[in-house]
Design a protein around this motif. Structure first.
Motif, short mmCIF file in Angstrom:
data_model
loop_
_atom_site.label_atom_id
_atom_site.label_comp_id
_atom_site.label_asym_id
_atom_site.label_seq_id
_atom_site.Cartn_x
_atom_site.Cartn_y
_atom_site.Cartn_z
N LEU A 186 106.27 3.60 56.17
CA LEU A 186 106.60 2.19 56.36
C LEU A 186 106.33 1.75 57.78
O LEU A 186 105.78 0.66 58.02
CB LEU A 186 108.07 1.94 55.98
CG LEU A 186 108.55 0.48 56.13
CD1 LEU A 186 107.67 -0.46 55.33
CD2 LEU A 186 110.01 0.37 55.69
N ALA A 187 106.69 2.59 58.76
CA ALA A 187 106.40 2.26 60.16
C ALA A 187 104.90 2.11 60.39
O ALA A 187 104.45 1.19 61.09
CB ALA A 187 106.97 3.33 61.08
N MET A 188 104.11 2.99 59.78
CA MET A 188 102.66 2.91 59.93
C MET A 188 102.10 1.64 59.29
O MET A 188 101.19 1.01 59.83
CB MET A 188 102.00 4.14 59.34
CG MET A 188 102.36 5.44 60.06
SD MET A 188 101.37 6.83 59.49
CE MET A 188 99.77 6.40 60.16
N LEU A 189 102.65 1.27 58.14
CA LEU A 189 102.19 0.04 57.49
C LEU A 189 102.52 -1.19 58.34
O LEU A 189 101.72 -2.12 58.44
CB LEU A 189 102.85 -0.10 56.11
CG LEU A 189 102.46 0.94 55.05
CD1 LEU A 189 103.24 0.68 53.77
CD2 LEU A 189 100.97 0.93 54.78
N LEU A 190 103.70 -1.17 58.96
CA LEU A 190 104.09 -2.30 59.80
C LEU A 190 103.25 -2.40 61.06
O LEU A 190 103.00 -3.50 61.58
CB LEU A 190 105.57 -2.17 60.17
CG LEU A 190 106.57 -2.36 59.02
CD1 LEU A 190 107.96 -1.91 59.44
CD2 LEU A 190 106.59 -3.81 58.57
N GLU A 191 102.80 -1.25 61.58
CA GLU A 191 102.09 -1.22 62.86
C GLU A 191 100.57 -1.19 62.73
O GLU A 191 99.86 -1.37 63.72
CB GLU A 191 102.55 0.00 63.66
CG GLU A 191 104.03 -0.04 64.03
CD GLU A 191 104.55 1.31 64.50
OE1 GLU A 191 103.72 2.25 64.63
OE2 GLU A 191 105.77 1.43 64.71
#
Length: 451
Positions: free
Chosen positions: A227-232
């Motif tokens: 999720l963090a990677m998708l957001l960033e």
């Protein structure tokens, strides 16, 4: 040169009815009969409704090598109520390439290797609750395990705490689309209050995902998950995924991640318990290679026989029995013209059970994957396609196979079991699974090994 001709059956209401009955009654045997009767191409249609079965290795190779002839959005429109309009499975062209490039880093090999210890720990937590003499539906238990583990590893502990609730909401939606493809198309054309309930169930999952994103804005510590990677994630122009794109990727990854993976895992347990010497041989390899040490990514990679077990499971029980493409421009295959607007259906299941490709195809034989075995046949993308192929091959294939192998490893190290009950029968073409579960009796549970 073979003379080009139109596909027989594309202007026959009887043929279209026959396809609907085939997929509703017994799609597994029916698809195999169509290949035996008609070869690589069969037509079914009337008026604007046209379907063509393209079956076998040559058809698979053609489909994967000529992705520009097809669209996915229209072919998978029936999945939109669950997966969302921007999920990878329904994306086309440049939209698909952009989204896949932004999501792909989340599933790099090194990142997946980092999940192994946590996957093993989650499996141990479930095994710790079992007792000798207990009878369990291993499919139901492993489905819950895979769902919780998938949500935790990809999207963090807060969402994992609600994994069962999210699972119930998504399961309602998944059950609604778990019907023969032709029936789904027909149902989507009619007013149906069930679809509203599906949309409401999905909306509840979207709300929970967005709440997690909002909570992360207030967290002092950074997150290191998908999720963090998708957001960033950002593309070459500095653009990222929109909120809707993030919601759709999260939901589709959860749904696909646990539904198909848990089914394949349950089939693996069933197959190795039901086939002489396989459980014993796999356990011996696990204990010899790993000893009493913790499970690591490196140790997992040394389990070659277990690799063969997983490959053989995915051959006999591919996650998707059948998949679809919509023809964007007329083309010719095997001397037959297939017109624009046709829905092309291809089947990993049929290819995986062809005796010309796989000797004794109905037998579960992990040895066939050993190059030294007389029945070994090198697999190609056209002959072994449990996760599809071409640019739309399942992005989570490596994550799924690693998860299956980790859970099997922990079962082999700690559990003895036997199958109970009657024959196990398959159901569904979207996520081939045991119709009434798989009952096993736990006969021994060993203590967990040091972490």
């Amino acid at each position: 040169m073979r003379e080009e001709s139109a596909v027989p059956g594309l202007s026959s209401p009887f043929a279209l009815t026959r396809l609907g009955l085939l997929l509703a009654r017994d799609p597994y045997a029916g698809l195999q009969r169509m290949y035996e009767k008609n070869g690589s191409v069969s037509g079914f249609g009337f008026g604007p409704v046209k379907y063509v079965l393209m079956l076998g290795p040559e058809a698979n190779a053609f489909l994967f090598a000529n992705s520009g002839l097809f669209t996915w959005r229209e072919a998978f429109d029936v999945l939109v109520p669950v997966n969302g309009a921007t999920s990878l499975i329904v994306s086309d062209g440049e939209d698909h390439r952009r989204r896949r490039k932004l999501v792909q880093p989340a599933f790099h090999r090194r990142r997946i290797d980092g999940y192994v210890a946590r996957m093993a720990g989650n499996a141990d937590e479930v095994i710790d609750t079992w007792r000798p003499g207990q009878s369990i539906d291993v499919y139901a238990v492993l489905r819950d395990l895979v769902r919780r583990s998938t949500v935790e590893l990809l999207f963090g502990p807060r969402l994992a705490a609600d994994a069962d609730v999210l699972g119930r909401k998504l399961q309602y939606a998944l059950n609604a689309i778990d019907r023969p493809y032709s029936m789904l198309v027909f149902m989507r054309s009619l007013p149906d209050p069930a679809w509203r309930r599906v949309l409401n169930a999905r909306a509840a999952v979207v709300e929970r995902v967005m709440r997690e994103i909002t909570e992360r804005d207030n967290d002092s510590e950074p997150h290191d998950d998908v999720l963090a990677m998708l957001l960033e994630s950002r593309d070459e122009d500095g653009g990222g995924l929109s909120d809707v794109e993030i919601q759709d990727q999260v939901i589709s990854l959860i749904a696909a991640g646990y539904e198909t993976t848990s089914a394949a895992l349950a089939w693996a347990v069933h197959a190795i318990l039901s086939t002489d010497t396989v459980w014993e041989r796999a356990r011996e390899e696990v204990l010899t290679v790993l000893g009493d040490g913790p499970l690591t990514a490196y140790g997992l990679q040394q389990l070659t026989y277990l690799d063969n077990v997983v490959s053989e499971t995915l051959r006999l029980y591919p996650p998707a029995v059948m998949s679809a493409r919509k023809v964007a421009t007329d083309f010719t295959f095997d001397g037959q013209r297939i017109p624009k607007g046709t829905v092309v259906l291809y089947s990993p299941y049929v290819t995986h059970r062809l005796s010309a490709v796989w000797p004794e195809p109905e037998r579960f034989r992990p040895e066939r994957w050993d190059p030294a075995d007389p029945d070994h046949r090198p697999a190609t993308p056209a002959t072994f396609l449990p996760f599809g192929g071409g640019p739309h091959r399942c992005i989570g294939a490596g994550f799924a196979t690693t998860g299956i192998k980790v859970v099997l490893t922990q079962l082999l190290r700690r559990v003895e079991a036997r199958t109970v009950g009657g024959p196990v029968r398959a159901t569904s073409i979207t996520a081939m699974r045991p119709r009434r579960g798989i009952q096993v009796e736990i006969t021994e549970v060993r203590s967990p090994l040091p972490a």
